[in-house]
Design an enzyme around this catalytic site. Sequence first.
Site, mmCIF file in Angstrom:
data_model
loop_
_atom_site.group_PDB
_atom_site.id
_atom_site.type_symbol
_atom_site.label_atom_id
_atom_site.label_comp_id
_atom_site.label_asym_id
_atom_site.label_seq_id
_atom_site.Cartn_x
_atom_site.Cartn_y
_atom_site.Cartn_z
ATOM 1 N N ASP A 1 -3.063 4.703 -2.407
ATOM 2 C CA ASP A 1 -4.168 5.257 -1.632
ATOM 3 C C ASP A 1 -4.525 6.662 -2.136
ATOM 4 O OD1 ASP A 1 -5.838 4.866 0.843
ATOM 5 O OD2 ASP A 1 -4.801 6.712 1.431
ATOM 6 N N ASP B 1 0.856 -1.182 0.000
ATOM 7 C CA ASP B 1 0.000 0.000 0.000
ATOM 8 C C ASP B 1 0.892 1.232 0.000
ATOM 9 O OD1 ASP B 1 -2.511 1.388 0.206
ATOM 10 O OD2 ASP B 1 -3.259 -0.320 1.340
ATOM 11 N N HIS C 1 -11.164 -3.360 2.801
ATOM 12 C CA HIS C 1 -11.053 -2.915 4.193
ATOM 13 C C HIS C 1 -11.851 -1.646 4.474
ATOM 14 C CE1 HIS C 1 -8.294 -0.452 1.960
ATOM 15 N NE2 HIS C 1 -8.141 0.345 2.994
ATOM 16 N N ASP C 2 -12.323 -0.952 3.437
ATOM 17 C CA ASP C 2 -13.080 0.291 3.591
ATOM 18 C C ASP C 2 -14.571 0.106 3.334
ATOM 19 O OD1 ASP C 2 -11.009 1.999 4.311
ATOM 20 O OD2 ASP C 2 -10.525 2.541 2.250
ATOM 21 N N GLU D 1 -6.281 4.038 -6.107
ATOM 22 C CA GLU D 1 -7.591 4.284 -5.506
ATOM 23 C C GLU D 1 -8.035 5.682 -5.947
ATOM 24 O OE1 GLU D 1 -9.731 4.238 -1.126
ATOM 25 O OE2 GLU D 1 -7.784 5.208 -1.363
#
Length: 560
Positions: free
Chosen positions: A199, A98, A329-330, A256
């Site tokens: 991210d 990440d 995870h979100d 993302e």
Amino acid sequence: MEKKWWKEAVVYQVYPRSFLDSSGDGVGDLRGIIQKLDYIRDLGANVIWLCPIYDSPNADNGYDIRDYRKIMKEFGTMRDFEELLAQAHQKGLKIVMDLVVNHTSDEHEWFQKSRQSPANQYRGYYIWKDGKDGREPNNWGAVFGGSVWKFDESAKQYYMHLFAEKQPDLNWENPEVRKNVYDMMTWWLEKGVDGFRMDVINAISKDQRFPDGEVPPGQKYGDGWKHTTNGPRVHEFLQEMYREVLSKYDVMTVGETGGITTADAQKYAGFDRHELNMVFQFEHVDLGGNENGKWNDRPVALRDLKEIITRWQTELDGKAWNSLYFGNHDQPRSVSRFGSDGEFREKSAKLLATLLLTLQGTPFIYQGEEIGMTNVPFQNIAQFRDIETLNAYRELNDRYPGEEARVMRYIRAKSRDNARTPMQWDDTPNAGFSQAEPWIPVNPNYRRINVSQNLSDPDSVFHYYQKMIRLRRKFPALIYGSYRPLLENHEQVICFEREYHEKTLLIVLNFSKEAAQVRLPDSVGPSGSLLISNDPACENQILSKTMDLPPFESRVYLLS
């Protein structure tokens, strides 16, 4: 279409804090992941996306990074990471890290120096502004609630944070910031990592005018999203990143990118753009939003989901590459959001696996999806850990005073903590995740939904994922084939064809608790054999132009 390893990959996302605790402190760690590499490989995945493992004070569970070149103590050491990387590679698994470079932690050395003096060279590493008329520099609201601006007493200025107060945004206008980021990326790639999930990467270029945003009805703060995403220099920055770093390695990159269109995606991930391999778009997971944003318990309308899937499949075909996901995870658990987590939990989990693994793009499986893990029946706010959820709880209670049950219903439906409870390995205490009390409560259904149970049952969700992954690799049409939607107006069914090199596969999915009648158009066929179904009673059936599909039935046919 040019073939690439990352197009053919199946990615398994690991949230390290909740995967497996090997040290007995209630927190998952790197050595826990090492213990389960064979499990991930046996599932059929060949890439692991690791959520952040860097040194962090954990204001946002690792997405607030204090030191990009150190490992979080709770997770282990750099030696543990190097062993994880080496063992993964030995087993044919790649590791994607990440990359969180829109912001850092306020405890990062750069920020600590930045706040000391306006003359300090690090002042320009972050976005500092004077107030306006005795208040914040503008009216933008932060993603996690409140203003995007925080007054710093030592600096005597406001700094910008799109997310939590402890996550100050980096100033990408500063070439020194970009150089430091590229050096750090190169450092990890030289260690042997196989790529980056980036991210909120489309937020690195802000509108330098910093104008006030429009205040939505019922909201306190202005919408700054359109001024902070897809900004004026974002493609320039990403093309520079590609030139300076990514072009020198054969890696996977996925950005993302909330709030983008298919036209935007063609810029970020276009085959001739030299930016990213693919992007995560949010349209399908943002379905059902209202005046509370995502905080509601509205069901997903199938017609809207179908329209989004078809648009992204057709408009990127031959131009850019999709990433495919229903949970991460979100997000809340995919079977609770898009399927049915009650009577039809297993069948609808298999149906989602069928859809995920038959679309064009790289599929991402979030830990626990492969066993059909569900949302969590949280009893009270004390059981939640997520900063976004805790802030939303306060704001929703202000909006709905005296309606605690309503507020809890909304956050139970959409909290990110639904996906962050411990991985359910077996039916022993704490679901086999840890010998100590976990950092967040275990979903109480772990005694009947767990890996051990799935591995022992040949008809389990896990084994269905295995079969679907094998089928995807057997038929290149499921990777590279064109997408043709069918039955677009059907209220219960998603149906489409994938075609490549004279092979055509037909996918039929009943997204309903009720039986669905299907009449295929004359263009389909004329005949076909069933390759896989989530209903054992459907085996060995040949294609029929008229079908009665039981609830949450999925079928994949090879047409002839």
